[in-house]
Write a protein that holds these residues in place. Structure first.
Motif, PDB file in Angstrom:
ATOM      1  N   UNK A  70      43.790 132.460  -9.595  1.00  0.00           N
ATOM      2  CA  UNK A  70      43.634 132.657 -11.032  1.00  0.00           C
ATOM      3  C   UNK A  70      44.843 132.121 -11.792  1.00  0.00           C
ATOM      4  N   UNK A  71      44.651 131.723 -13.039  1.00  0.00           N
ATOM      5  CA  UNK A  71      45.772 131.196 -13.834  1.00  0.00           C
ATOM      6  C   UNK A  71      46.942 132.168 -13.986  1.00  0.00           C
ATOM      7  N   UNK A  72      46.691 133.493 -13.865  1.00  0.00           N
ATOM      8  CA  UNK A  72      47.773 134.472 -13.985  1.00  0.00           C
ATOM      9  C   UNK A  72      48.587 134.609 -12.698  1.00  0.00           C
ATOM     10  N   UNK A  73      48.192 133.880 -11.634  1.00  0.00           N
ATOM     11  CA  UNK A  73      48.942 133.909 -10.381  1.00  0.00           C
ATOM     12  C   UNK A  73      48.436 134.904  -9.361  1.00  0.00           C
ATOM     13  N   UNK A  74      47.275 135.508  -9.594  1.00  0.00           N
ATOM     14  CA  UNK A  74      46.687 136.453  -8.647  1.00  0.00           C
ATOM     15  C   UNK A  74      45.610 135.727  -7.842  1.00  0.00           C
ATOM     16  N   UNK A  75      45.651 135.859  -6.522  1.00  0.00           N
ATOM     17  CA  UNK A  75      44.641 135.289  -5.634  1.00  0.00           C
ATOM     18  C   UNK A  75      43.594 136.368  -5.417  1.00  0.00           C
ATOM     19  N   UNK A  76      42.317 136.089  -5.770  1.00  0.00           N
ATOM     20  CA  UNK A  76      41.290 137.132  -5.790  1.00  0.00           C
ATOM     21  C   UNK A  76      40.053 136.698  -5.005  1.00  0.00           C
ATOM     22  N   UNK A  77      39.563 137.591  -4.130  1.00  0.00           N
ATOM     23  CA  UNK A  77      38.312 137.413  -3.390  1.00  0.00           C
ATOM     24  C   UNK A  77      37.201 138.089  -4.175  1.00  0.00           C
ATOM     25  N   UNK A  78      36.106 137.355  -4.438  1.00  0.00           N
ATOM     26  CA  UNK A  78      34.994 137.892  -5.222  1.00  0.00           C
ATOM     27  C   UNK A  78      33.641 137.588  -4.585  1.00  0.00           C
ATOM     28  N   UNK A  79      32.656 138.403  -4.960  1.00  0.00           N
ATOM     29  CA  UNK A  79      31.256 138.120  -4.674  1.00  0.00           C
ATOM     30  C   UNK A  79      30.774 137.238  -5.823  1.00  0.00           C
ATOM     31  N   UNK A  80      30.265 136.043  -5.521  1.00  0.00           N
ATOM     32  CA  UNK A  80      29.867 135.106  -6.572  1.00  0.00           C
ATOM     33  C   UNK A  80      28.713 135.664  -7.402  1.00  0.00           C
ATOM     34  N   UNK A  81      27.681 136.213  -6.750  1.00  0.00           N
ATOM     35  CA  UNK A  81      26.477 136.632  -7.472  1.00  0.00           C
ATOM     36  C   UNK A  81      26.725 137.778  -8.443  1.00  0.00           C
ATOM     37  N   UNK A  82      27.701 138.635  -8.169  1.00  0.00           N
ATOM     38  CA  UNK A  82      27.948 139.781  -9.047  1.00  0.00           C
ATOM     39  C   UNK A  82      29.265 139.677  -9.805  1.00  0.00           C
ATOM     40  N   UNK A  83      30.181 138.839  -9.321  1.00  0.00           N
ATOM     41  CA  UNK A  83      31.499 138.745  -9.936  1.00  0.00           C
ATOM     42  C   UNK A  83      32.451 139.848  -9.507  1.00  0.00           C
TER      43      UNK A  83
END
Length: 151
Positions: A70-83
């Motif tokens: 993410x632009x704020x510098x946080x690396x985030x794992x997400x479910x694409x279909x739900x966010x």
């Protein structure tokens, strides 16, 4: 009978004997595919390595899962279909990239991902230091041989 003729026209010649058939129309090319089957914006593949950092706004994707820098510098794992976010590195280095660094087994150094001044540790396995950070179709984020996040 009209519906059966329509189905036969769409599917080709079909032998039907006393069977009730229910068919749903196939999506037209203008209809959007479900979110889980669409490539996420900024997706560069399923992994990144020393050869290719994960830059701000980019993601690695596999199946219905992505890991985005993410632009704020946080690396985030997400479910694409739900966010839904499943895991985050909790780093804040605006505009930073996530860079994979391989381990050195002889020196006892484990592989890691560098985000700004923070290291997210990985692990090596049976003499193999690992070559990348990746996401799989089970929703697991791995740094070399260490599972760091999952959904």
């Amino acid at each position: 009978m009209r519906a059966l003729k329509t189905i036969a026209t769409v599917l080709g010649t079909v032998a039907l004997t006393g069977v009730a058939v229910t068919a749903s129309a196939a999506p037209t090319p203008t209809e959007a595919a479900p979110a889980s089957t669409q490539a996420a914006p900024g997706c560069i593949g399923a992994s990144f390595s020393e050869k290719r950092a994960l830059n701000s706004g980019e993601a690695i994707c596999k199946g219905d899962f992505l890991v985005r820098m993410q632009p704020n510098g946080d690396l985030v794992l997400r479910v694409i279909s739900t966010g839904r976010a499943c895991w985050a590195s909790h780093t804040s280095a605006a505009g930073a990239s996530a860079t994979f660094h391989g381990g050195n087994i002889q020196a006892g150094l484990r592989p890691y991902v560098q985000i700004g001044s923070t290291r997210v540790g990985g692990d090596y396995n049976l003499g193999d230091p690992g070559t990348n950070a990746n996401v799989n179709s089970k929703g697991e984020f791995w740094i070399a041989y260490a599972k760091r996040g999952w959904c």
